[in-house]
Design a protein around this motif. Structure first.
Motif, PDB file in Angstrom:
ATOM      1  N   UNK A 132       0.861  -1.182   0.000  1.00 25.83           N
ATOM      2  CA  UNK A 132       0.000   0.000   0.000  1.00 25.83           C
ATOM      3  C   UNK A 132       0.897   1.232   0.000  1.00 25.83           C
ATOM      4  N   UNK A 133       0.523   2.218  -0.795  1.00 24.36           N
ATOM      5  CA  UNK A 133       1.172   3.528  -0.733  1.00 24.36           C
ATOM      6  C   UNK A 133       0.186   4.468  -0.067  1.00 24.36           C
ATOM      7  N   UNK A 134       0.659   5.169   0.944  1.00 29.17           N
ATOM      8  CA  UNK A 134      -0.205   6.067   1.699  1.00 29.17           C
ATOM      9  C   UNK A 134       0.091   7.516   1.325  1.00 29.17           C
ATOM     10  N   UNK A 135      -0.962   8.313   1.341  1.00 29.62           N
ATOM     11  CA  UNK A 135      -0.848   9.736   1.044  1.00 29.62           C
ATOM     12  C   UNK A 135      -0.917  10.492   2.362  1.00 29.62           C
ATOM     13  N   UNK A 136       0.148  11.231   2.642  1.00 28.44           N
ATOM     14  CA  UNK A 136       0.252  12.026   3.858  1.00 28.44           C
ATOM     15  C   UNK A 136       0.273  13.497   3.493  1.00 28.44           C
ATOM     16  N   UNK A 137      -0.083  14.338   4.465  1.00 31.64           N
ATOM     17  CA  UNK A 137      -0.032  15.781   4.279  1.00 31.64           C
ATOM     18  C   UNK A 137       0.865  16.386   5.336  1.00 31.64           C
ATOM     19  N   UNK A 138       1.686  17.321   4.883  1.00 34.51           N
ATOM     20  CA  UNK A 138       2.591  18.025   5.777  1.00 34.51           C
ATOM     21  C   UNK A 138       1.786  18.807   6.818  1.00 34.51           C
ATOM     22  N   UNK A 139       2.281  18.758   8.047  1.00 31.95           N
ATOM     23  CA  UNK A 139       1.622  19.481   9.123  1.00 31.95           C
ATOM     24  C   UNK A 139       2.142  20.911   9.186  1.00 31.95           C
ATOM     25  N   UNK A 140       1.341  21.884   9.569  1.00 30.53           N
ATOM     26  CA  UNK A 140      -0.066  21.769   9.950  1.00 30.53           C
ATOM     27  C   UNK A 140      -0.938  21.504   8.719  1.00 30.53           C
TER      28      UNK A 140
ATOM     29  N   UNK B 118      -3.481  21.871   6.066  1.00 28.80           N
ATOM     30  CA  UNK B 118      -4.216  22.908   5.346  1.00 28.80           C
ATOM     31  C   UNK B 118      -4.437  22.364   3.949  1.00 28.80           C
ATOM     32  N   UNK B 119      -5.507  22.773   3.327  1.00 30.28           N
ATOM     33  CA  UNK B 119      -5.825  22.243   1.999  1.00 30.28           C
ATOM     34  C   UNK B 119      -4.696  22.496   1.000  1.00 30.28           C
ATOM     35  N   UNK B 120      -3.882  23.513   1.250  1.00 31.25           N
ATOM     36  CA  UNK B 120      -2.764  23.854   0.363  1.00 31.25           C
ATOM     37  C   UNK B 120      -1.426  23.243   0.807  1.00 31.25           C
ATOM     38  N   UNK B 121      -1.427  22.437   1.850  1.00 28.77           N
ATOM     39  CA  UNK B 121      -0.178  21.845   2.336  1.00 28.77           C
ATOM     40  C   UNK B 121       0.369  20.830   1.338  1.00 28.77           C
ATOM     41  N   UNK B 122       1.675  20.671   1.364  1.00 30.85           N
ATOM     42  CA  UNK B 122       2.349  19.705   0.494  1.00 30.85           C
ATOM     43  C   UNK B 122       2.025  18.276   0.937  1.00 30.85           C
TER      44      UNK B 122
ATOM     45  N   UNK C 151     -11.232  18.374  -4.580  1.00 25.03           N
ATOM     46  CA  UNK C 151     -10.167  18.588  -3.594  1.00 25.03           C
ATOM     47  C   UNK C 151     -10.769  18.907  -2.237  1.00 25.03           C
ATOM     48  N   UNK C 152     -11.734  19.800  -2.207  1.00 20.79           N
ATOM     49  CA  UNK C 152     -12.388  20.175  -0.944  1.00 20.79           C
ATOM     50  C   UNK C 152     -13.101  18.975  -0.320  1.00 20.79           C
ATOM     51  N   UNK C 153     -13.771  18.187  -1.136  1.00 20.80           N
ATOM     52  CA  UNK C 153     -14.482  17.009  -0.626  1.00 20.80           C
ATOM     53  C   UNK C 153     -13.520  15.977  -0.036  1.00 20.80           C
ATOM     54  N   UNK C 154     -12.455  15.663  -0.763  1.00 16.49           N
ATOM     55  CA  UNK C 154     -11.501  14.665  -0.267  1.00 16.49           C
ATOM     56  C   UNK C 154     -10.760  15.165   0.965  1.00 16.49           C
ATOM     57  N   UNK C 155     -10.402  16.422   0.977  1.00 12.87           N
ATOM     58  CA  UNK C 155      -9.731  17.004   2.142  1.00 12.87           C
ATOM     59  C   UNK C 155     -10.657  16.945   3.356  1.00 12.87           C
TER      60      UNK C 155
END
Length: 108
Positions: free
Chosen positions: A31-39, A41-45, A97-101
Protein backbone atom coordinates in the motif's frame (compact mmCIF):
# COMPACT_ATOMS: atom_id res chain seq x y z
CA UNK A 1 2.75 18.45 -4.80
CA UNK A 2 -0.55 19.57 -3.35
CA UNK A 3 -3.86 17.69 -3.26
CA UNK A 4 -5.35 19.74 -6.11
CA UNK A 5 -2.33 18.95 -8.30
CA UNK A 6 -2.60 15.25 -7.48
CA UNK A 7 -6.30 15.21 -8.34
CA UNK A 8 -5.72 17.11 -11.57
CA UNK A 9 -2.94 14.71 -12.61
CA UNK A 10 -5.09 11.62 -12.15
CA UNK A 11 -8.36 13.09 -13.46
CA UNK A 12 -6.49 14.01 -16.63
CA UNK A 13 -5.53 10.36 -17.17
CA UNK A 14 -2.23 10.20 -15.30
CA UNK A 15 -0.89 6.72 -14.71
CA UNK A 16 -0.25 5.28 -11.24
CA UNK A 17 2.82 3.45 -12.53
CA UNK A 18 4.29 6.63 -14.01
CA UNK A 19 3.44 8.57 -10.86
CA UNK A 20 5.25 6.04 -8.69
CA UNK A 21 8.24 6.02 -11.00
CA UNK A 22 8.53 9.82 -11.07
CA UNK A 23 8.23 10.03 -7.26
CA UNK A 24 10.57 7.11 -6.50
CA UNK A 25 7.76 5.09 -4.94
CA UNK A 26 8.05 1.30 -4.87
CA UNK A 27 5.25 0.12 -7.16
CA UNK A 28 5.51 -3.31 -5.53
CA UNK A 29 4.58 -1.89 -2.11
CA UNK A 30 1.54 -3.47 -0.49
CA UNK A 31 0.00 0.00 0.00
CA UNK A 32 1.17 3.53 -0.73
CA UNK A 33 -0.21 6.07 1.70
CA UNK A 34 -0.85 9.74 1.04
CA UNK A 35 0.25 12.03 3.86
CA UNK A 36 -0.03 15.78 4.28
CA UNK A 37 2.59 18.03 5.78
CA UNK A 38 1.62 19.48 9.12
CA UNK A 39 -0.07 21.77 9.95
CA UNK A 40 -2.90 20.39 7.85
CA UNK A 41 -4.22 22.91 5.35
CA UNK A 42 -5.83 22.24 2.00
CA UNK A 43 -2.76 23.85 0.36
CA UNK A 44 -0.18 21.85 2.34
CA UNK A 45 2.35 19.70 0.49
CA UNK A 46 1.77 15.96 0.24
CA UNK A 47 4.11 13.09 0.94
CA UNK A 48 3.82 9.60 -0.51
CA UNK A 49 5.17 6.72 1.54
CA UNK A 50 5.05 2.97 1.33
CA UNK A 51 3.28 1.32 4.25
CA UNK A 52 6.43 -0.72 4.83
CA UNK A 53 8.07 2.57 5.89
CA UNK A 54 5.17 4.15 7.81
CA UNK A 55 4.01 0.90 9.40
CA UNK A 56 0.48 2.27 9.04
CA UNK A 57 1.02 5.06 11.57
CA UNK A 58 -1.26 8.09 11.38
CA UNK A 59 1.68 10.40 12.12
CA UNK A 60 4.93 9.98 10.22
CA UNK A 61 8.15 11.96 10.04
CA UNK A 62 10.50 11.98 7.06
CA UNK A 63 13.64 14.10 6.75
CA UNK A 64 12.57 16.12 9.80
CA UNK A 65 9.14 16.93 8.34
CA UNK A 66 6.00 15.89 10.24
CA UNK A 67 3.12 14.42 8.24
CA UNK A 68 -0.40 13.16 8.97
CA UNK A 69 -2.07 10.40 7.00
CA UNK A 70 -4.93 11.38 4.71
CA UNK A 71 -5.77 8.08 3.00
CA UNK A 72 -4.17 5.38 0.94
CA UNK A 73 -3.77 5.38 -2.82
CA UNK A 74 -6.42 2.67 -3.29
CA UNK A 75 -9.05 4.93 -1.73
CA UNK A 76 -7.77 7.92 -3.69
CA UNK A 77 -7.81 6.12 -7.05
CA UNK A 78 -11.33 4.82 -6.36
CA UNK A 79 -12.44 8.41 -5.63
CA UNK A 80 -10.87 9.58 -8.90
CA UNK A 81 -12.58 6.82 -10.84
CA UNK A 82 -15.92 7.66 -9.24
CA UNK A 83 -15.40 11.37 -9.92
CA UNK A 84 -15.06 10.64 -13.62
CA UNK A 85 -18.33 8.72 -13.89
CA UNK A 86 -21.41 10.20 -15.55
CA UNK A 87 -22.96 11.46 -12.29
CA UNK A 88 -19.84 13.26 -11.04
CA UNK A 89 -17.88 14.32 -14.11
CA UNK A 90 -19.19 17.90 -13.76
CA UNK A 91 -17.54 18.15 -10.33
CA UNK A 92 -14.55 20.49 -10.65
CA UNK A 93 -11.08 19.49 -9.51
CA UNK A 94 -11.27 22.24 -6.88
CA UNK A 95 -14.58 20.90 -5.51
CA UNK A 96 -13.25 17.35 -5.47
CA UNK A 97 -10.17 18.59 -3.59
CA UNK A 98 -12.39 20.18 -0.94
CA UNK A 99 -14.48 17.01 -0.63
CA UNK A 100 -11.50 14.66 -0.27
CA UNK A 101 -9.73 17.00 2.14
CA UNK A 102 -12.87 17.29 4.27
CA UNK A 103 -13.28 13.52 4.29
CA UNK A 104 -9.68 13.00 5.31
CA UNK A 105 -9.65 15.41 8.23
CA UNK A 106 -13.23 14.96 9.46
CA UNK A 107 -14.40 11.45 8.67
CA UNK A 108 -11.36 9.21 8.44
Amino acid sequence: MKLLELITYFRNGGSYEEFCKSHSIDIESEVVEIYMKKPLKIESELGFFEIEKTEGNYEYSSDGVAYSNLFDFYYFLDAIEESNNEDNVSLSNEDLTKLLYSYAINDA
